[in-house]
Scaffold this motif. Structure first.
Motif, PDB file in Angstrom:
ATOM      1  N   ALA B  18       1.584  -2.147 -11.021  1.00  0.00           N
ATOM      2  CA  ALA B  18       2.357  -2.355 -12.251  1.00  0.00           C
ATOM      3  C   ALA B  18       2.585  -1.037 -12.980  1.00  0.00           C
ATOM      4  O   ALA B  18       3.687  -0.761 -13.468  1.00  0.00           O
ATOM      5  CB  ALA B  18       1.637  -3.344 -13.163  1.00  0.00           C
ATOM      6  N   GLU B  19       1.544  -0.241 -13.023  1.00  0.00           N
ATOM      7  CA  GLU B  19       1.664   1.045 -13.720  1.00  0.00           C
ATOM      8  C   GLU B  19       2.635   1.974 -13.005  1.00  0.00           C
ATOM      9  O   GLU B  19       3.452   2.659 -13.622  1.00  0.00           O
ATOM     10  CB  GLU B  19       0.278   1.700 -13.859  1.00  0.00           C
ATOM     11  N   LYS B  22       6.070   0.843 -13.697  1.00  0.00           N
ATOM     12  CA  LYS B  22       6.445   1.168 -15.075  1.00  0.00           C
ATOM     13  C   LYS B  22       6.837   2.644 -15.198  1.00  0.00           C
ATOM     14  O   LYS B  22       7.842   2.989 -15.828  1.00  0.00           O
ATOM     15  CB  LYS B  22       5.256   0.874 -15.987  1.00  0.00           C
ATOM     16  N   ARG B  25      10.104   3.223 -13.383  1.00  0.00           N
ATOM     17  CA  ARG B  25      11.228   2.684 -14.140  1.00  0.00           C
ATOM     18  C   ARG B  25      11.600   3.600 -15.310  1.00  0.00           C
ATOM     19  O   ARG B  25      12.766   3.759 -15.642  1.00  0.00           O
ATOM     20  CB  ARG B  25      10.896   1.275 -14.651  1.00  0.00           C
ATOM     21  N   GLU B 109       8.334   4.545 -25.685  1.00  0.00           N
ATOM     22  CA  GLU B 109       7.921   4.136 -24.344  1.00  0.00           C
ATOM     23  C   GLU B 109       6.740   4.985 -23.863  1.00  0.00           C
ATOM     24  O   GLU B 109       5.790   4.500 -23.260  1.00  0.00           O
ATOM     25  CB  GLU B 109       9.106   4.279 -23.388  1.00  0.00           C
ATOM     26  N   LEU B 113       2.911   3.980 -22.766  1.00  0.00           N
ATOM     27  CA  LEU B 113       2.316   4.378 -21.498  1.00  0.00           C
ATOM     28  C   LEU B 113       0.995   5.106 -21.712  1.00  0.00           C
ATOM     29  O   LEU B 113      -0.018   4.819 -21.077  1.00  0.00           O
ATOM     30  CB  LEU B 113       3.269   5.299 -20.729  1.00  0.00           C
TER      31      LEU B 113
END
Lengths: 240, 240
Positions: B18-19, B22, B25, B109, B113
DNA sequence: CGGCTTGTTGAAGTCATTCAATATTAGTGG
DNA sequence: CCACTAATATTGAATGACTTCAACAAGCCG
């Protein structure tokens, strides 16, 4: 006397009473060291974080050939590496410059402080970023300034930092650096540092003697150095 | 082609799928820029973080009098300031060195993170500390090394960093730096950089031309530079 | 008091800069 | 594709900033 370490961090994040207490407590086991004493040496595994409570310290790297290059000065309230637990080994040494009172915070305790408390984390980030910013200014000084400008710039930096922690008068402050230490920091020879200081003195700009800096012509010194204190990032973004 | 930014961070912390997704992306909106283009300028409020996906960039500070001093090179996978939200304004500029592909991650964002994911936080800490470590090495170079040693040391650093991201051959790598850019980074004049490069060439140590570095005598170059790559902190503490 | 560190100054030498000219390469528009 | 222009690279000669070597003064500590 207030704990400058806690004060510094508190100036850039809103700390709770509990956090302040915790940070203060972490400094309890402070110990005195003589001037010129190595606190930790290049290559050592980092076992904790040093906090300078009184006196001055410095980071330095030894150079093949016998000399050393100082890469940062640690003033009261400043701390050594947070590298603990992140990097492999220390890539530089830390030593006292004057007689100093140093607290050692074990890596585990530091980890807890840095990780668990968002406000504390942010304060540490800020301190880290300011350190890096100062380092960039040093590169600029070494790369693009003459010896006289370089001395002037370092004096401006240190005076500003001393003032930020309440340890400077209107036009003077403690500056316990020998010409040899200055030379190690500025990338010059001690002989040349001496000559530059004389020039600055006879020009009526500043006077460094007996461990005290006296700024005779603040505007002139700032102009000569090309000094702009914005890189020290005095004010935090969020208003406390 | 893999995303070197994600690869770099992943190399120093165990990231979840998932990280990784992310982070990947976050780099989607990448844009191309020509060489020598200012991405952000000293004094600007920082609006995000730049990630270099392809090409080279640099941080630099302008000096009163018209010149500039480069204080860091950003290679593919490296990123600009994380200062967003912590410091007041940027104290230096960032510009492309070559034609480059740059992703811009908005501050919000980035904050998410950095703050929410411990593994990502740690990876960023690591990157930040390595940056600072490199900066210290630059100060040492500027302060204590001759022009030839200084050039040699920078070549060693950049070659090692290129190798770390898989962009170097056994004895050569891309090195898209003009002598003018080198001079801005080394605190020398372009003329002198030219002479030093000739000396290194005729000595059979290394050859820099057409944007390519060829190391003819690796041991000799390393020795001359006094280079020890331990400050690049290649290996993380926790074994992945 | 005597030894050691720090500070000070002079003279000579070296490394890098500055100024200046020319060659080479790269990019641009006809 | 060539001609033109700008950026980059290259070299020489003269200057200047900082170093090196050396000697001595001054302060400090035990």
């Amino acid at each position: 006397m207030t704990n400058l370490f806690v004060a510094k961090l508190g100036g850039h994040a809103t700390l709770t009473t509990a956090e302040i207490a915790k940070l203060t407590r972490a400094c309890q086991g402070a110990r005195g060291y003589p001037a010129g004493h190595d606190l930790i040496h290049e290559g050592d595994a980092s076992g904790g974080t040093f906090v300078v409570l009184e006196g001055w310290a410095c980071r330095y790297k030894s150079v093949p050939g016998g000399g050393r290059q100082i890469v940062a000065f640690l003033l009261p309230g400043d701390f050594g590496d947070l590298h603990a637990g992140v990097l492999t080994g220390l890539d530089h040494s830390i030593a006292t410059v004057t007689k100093a009172l140093i607290a050692t915070i074990p890596a585990a305790e530091m980890d807890e402080l840095v990780t668990m408390r968002p406000a504390v984390t942010e304060a540490f980030w800020w301190a880290q970023l300011v350190d890096e910013s100062i380092l960039r200014a040093w590169v600029v000084s070494m790369g693009r300034r003459s010896s006289m400008e370089r001395v002037a710039h370092l004096m401006c930096e240190l005076y500003a930092r001393m003032r930020n922690i309440g340890l400077a008068d209107a036009d003077s402050c403690e500056m316990p650096l020998t010409q040899l230490v200055l030379a190690d920091a500025l990338g010059l020879t001690p002989v040349h540092v001496n000559r530059v200081l004389r020039k600055l003195r006879t020009a009526g700009i500043m006077l460094l003697s007996d461990g005290v800096l006296r700024v005779l012509d603040p505007a002139g010194l700032t102009r000569l150095a090309g000094f702009d204190d914005n890189y020290l990032h005095r004010r935090p973004t969020r208003t406390a």
